[in-house]
Design a protein around this motif. Structure first.
Motif, short mmCIF file in Angstrom:
data_model
loop_
_atom_site.label_atom_id
_atom_site.label_comp_id
_atom_site.label_asym_id
_atom_site.label_seq_id
_atom_site.Cartn_x
_atom_site.Cartn_y
_atom_site.Cartn_z
N LYS A 154 47.29 42.72 49.49
CA LYS A 154 48.59 42.86 50.35
C LYS A 154 48.44 44.35 50.71
O LYS A 154 48.76 44.50 52.24
N ALA A 155 47.62 44.94 50.32
CA ALA A 155 47.60 46.26 50.87
C ALA A 155 46.76 46.20 52.58
O ALA A 155 46.97 47.00 53.18
N LEU A 156 45.69 45.61 52.17
CA LEU A 156 45.12 44.64 53.47
C LEU A 156 45.84 45.01 54.85
O LEU A 156 45.50 44.75 55.72
N GLY A 157 46.83 43.44 54.27
CA GLY A 157 47.14 43.13 54.79
C GLY A 157 46.32 41.84 55.79
O GLY A 157 45.16 41.21 56.07
N LYS A 158 47.08 40.63 56.12
CA LYS A 158 46.55 38.96 56.27
C LYS A 158 45.52 39.60 57.62
O LYS A 158 44.40 39.23 57.78
N ASP A 159 45.72 40.56 58.53
CA ASP A 159 45.11 40.44 60.03
C ASP A 159 43.71 41.21 59.53
O ASP A 159 42.82 41.44 60.17
N LYS A 160 43.48 42.14 58.50
CA LYS A 160 42.85 43.08 57.88
C LYS A 160 41.75 42.51 56.93
O LYS A 160 40.74 43.03 56.50
N VAL A 161 41.81 40.97 56.46
CA VAL A 161 40.82 40.62 55.50
C VAL A 161 40.07 39.69 56.09
O VAL A 161 40.31 38.82 56.75
N ASP A 162 38.64 40.05 56.29
CA ASP A 162 37.36 39.66 57.23
C ASP A 162 36.68 39.12 55.87
O ASP A 162 36.46 39.04 54.50
N LYS A 163 35.21 38.97 56.19
CA LYS A 163 34.43 38.06 56.26
C LYS A 163 33.51 38.80 54.44
O LYS A 163 33.12 38.44 54.09
N THR A 164 33.24 40.47 55.22
CA THR A 164 32.77 41.65 53.83
C THR A 164 34.53 41.48 53.21
O THR A 164 33.46 41.56 51.78
N VAL A 165 35.36 41.75 52.71
CA VAL A 165 36.03 41.75 51.84
C VAL A 165 35.77 40.57 51.02
O VAL A 165 35.81 40.06 50.36
N ILE A 166 36.06 38.96 51.75
CA ILE A 166 36.10 38.26 50.93
C ILE A 166 34.36 37.72 50.27
O ILE A 166 34.81 37.55 49.25
N GLU A 167 33.40 38.29 51.26
CA GLU A 167 32.45 38.00 49.94
C GLU A 167 32.35 39.07 49.03
O GLU A 167 31.83 39.20 47.80
N LYS A 168 32.21 40.82 49.11
CA LYS A 168 32.93 41.18 48.41
C LYS A 168 33.59 41.05 47.16
O LYS A 168 32.78 40.93 45.92
N LEU A 169 34.40 40.16 47.13
CA LEU A 169 35.32 40.08 46.02
C LEU A 169 34.81 38.83 45.06
O LEU A 169 35.14 38.67 44.48
N ARG A 170 34.05 37.59 45.87
CA ARG A 170 33.06 36.78 45.89
C ARG A 170 31.96 37.26 44.58
O ARG A 170 32.10 36.52 43.56
N LYS A 171 31.72 37.96 45.12
CA LYS A 171 30.85 38.03 44.26
C LYS A 171 31.14 39.23 43.21
O LYS A 171 30.99 39.25 41.77
N LEU A 172 31.86 39.76 43.34
CA LEU A 172 32.52 40.66 41.98
C LEU A 172 33.46 39.89 40.69
O LEU A 172 32.83 40.25 39.88
N LEU A 173 33.91 39.12 41.49
CA LEU A 173 34.02 37.62 40.40
C LEU A 173 33.57 36.61 39.15
O LEU A 173 33.16 36.51 40.58
N SER A 174 33.72 36.70 38.22
CA SER A 174 32.97 35.72 37.42
C SER A 174 33.82 34.04 37.65
O SER A 174 35.03 34.29 38.02
N SER A 175 33.30 33.58 37.38
CA SER A 175 33.43 32.20 37.83
C SER A 175 34.62 31.85 36.60
O SER A 175 34.98 31.01 36.93
N GLU A 176 34.77 32.38 35.72
CA GLU A 176 36.02 32.01 35.01
C GLU A 176 37.00 32.59 35.71
O GLU A 176 38.53 32.08 36.05
N GLU A 177 37.18 33.39 36.27
CA GLU A 177 38.27 34.51 36.82
C GLU A 177 38.91 33.83 37.58
O GLU A 177 39.51 33.39 38.01
#
Length: 204
Positions: A154-177
């Motif tokens: 929400k802080a980034l906003g719909k139009d500013k969530v890019d592939k870099t953001v998605i990939e960072k979060l993907r790596k940060l979160l565990s499988s359980e999370e």
């Protein structure tokens, strides 16, 4: 007057904690009542075992050999200690959420949290911590990591969530999370839910 065995137990728990840990009276509810714990924390501050951050909040001193001085406690730890003491549920939002998820390297000017408690602001040294009240559904229906991720998106906003953001979060979160988040995201705002699916399912 505080009974010696209570003080000894509180002191032992603090001694076993890591340097920089933050404490409030509520953290010792299994040892004694809140009023007695507060007296104990005050005494331990007088003995130099703890340092006072703000009224009712203390931390175990952490010394930096590099800086040659004691380091102030991490603001996020202080915020969560305040919340524990009052029984609030809080979630970092805005720049604070982005910083904690490593989506921004900028240190927040104000450490901001949504909360089911009242609007409150605290400051110490050059740090400002602010709690703003939100509807309970924004935080109570999510696990902490899901709520934190939702606030960051929400802080980034719909139009500013890019592939870099998605990939960072993907790596940060565990499988359980990810599994938990994917289930909980069903009640999130539709565009947030779509991004969470990308993060958790590996969608592009």
């Amino acid at each position: 007057m505080i009974r010696p065995n209570y003080l000894s137990e509180i002191k032992s728990r603090i001694s076993a904690s890591e340097n920089g840990a933050v404490f409030v009276a509520a953290d010792f509810a299994d040892i004694t009542d809140k009023k007695t714990a507060s007296v104990g924390l005050t005494r331990l501050e007088a003995d130099g075992i703890l340092k006072r951050v703000i009224r009712g909040v203390y931390y175990k001193p952490e010394y930096s050999d590099f800086l040659k001085e004691y380091i102030a406690p991490i603001p996020d730890n202080v915020a969560h200690a305040i919340a524990r003491n009052f029984g609030w549920t809080i979630v970092p939002c805005g720049d604070t959420a982005l910083n904690l998820l490593a989506l921004s390297t900028q240190v927040p000017a104000v450490w901001l949290y949504v909360s089911d408690g009242p609007y409150k602001e605290y400051s110490y040294d050059s740090t400002v911590i602010r709690f703003k009240r939100t509807t309970n559904k924004d935080i109570s229906k999510f696990s902490y990591k899901t709520a934190l991720t939702v606030q960051a998106l929400k802080a980034l906003g719909k139009d500013k969530v890019d592939k870099t953001v998605i990939e960072k979060l993907r790596k940060l979160l565990s499988s359980e999370e990810k599994a938990t988040m994917l289930n909980e995201a069903k009640i999130a705002t539709s565009w947030v839910c779509e991004y969470i699916k990308q993060i958790c399912r590996g969608e592009k």
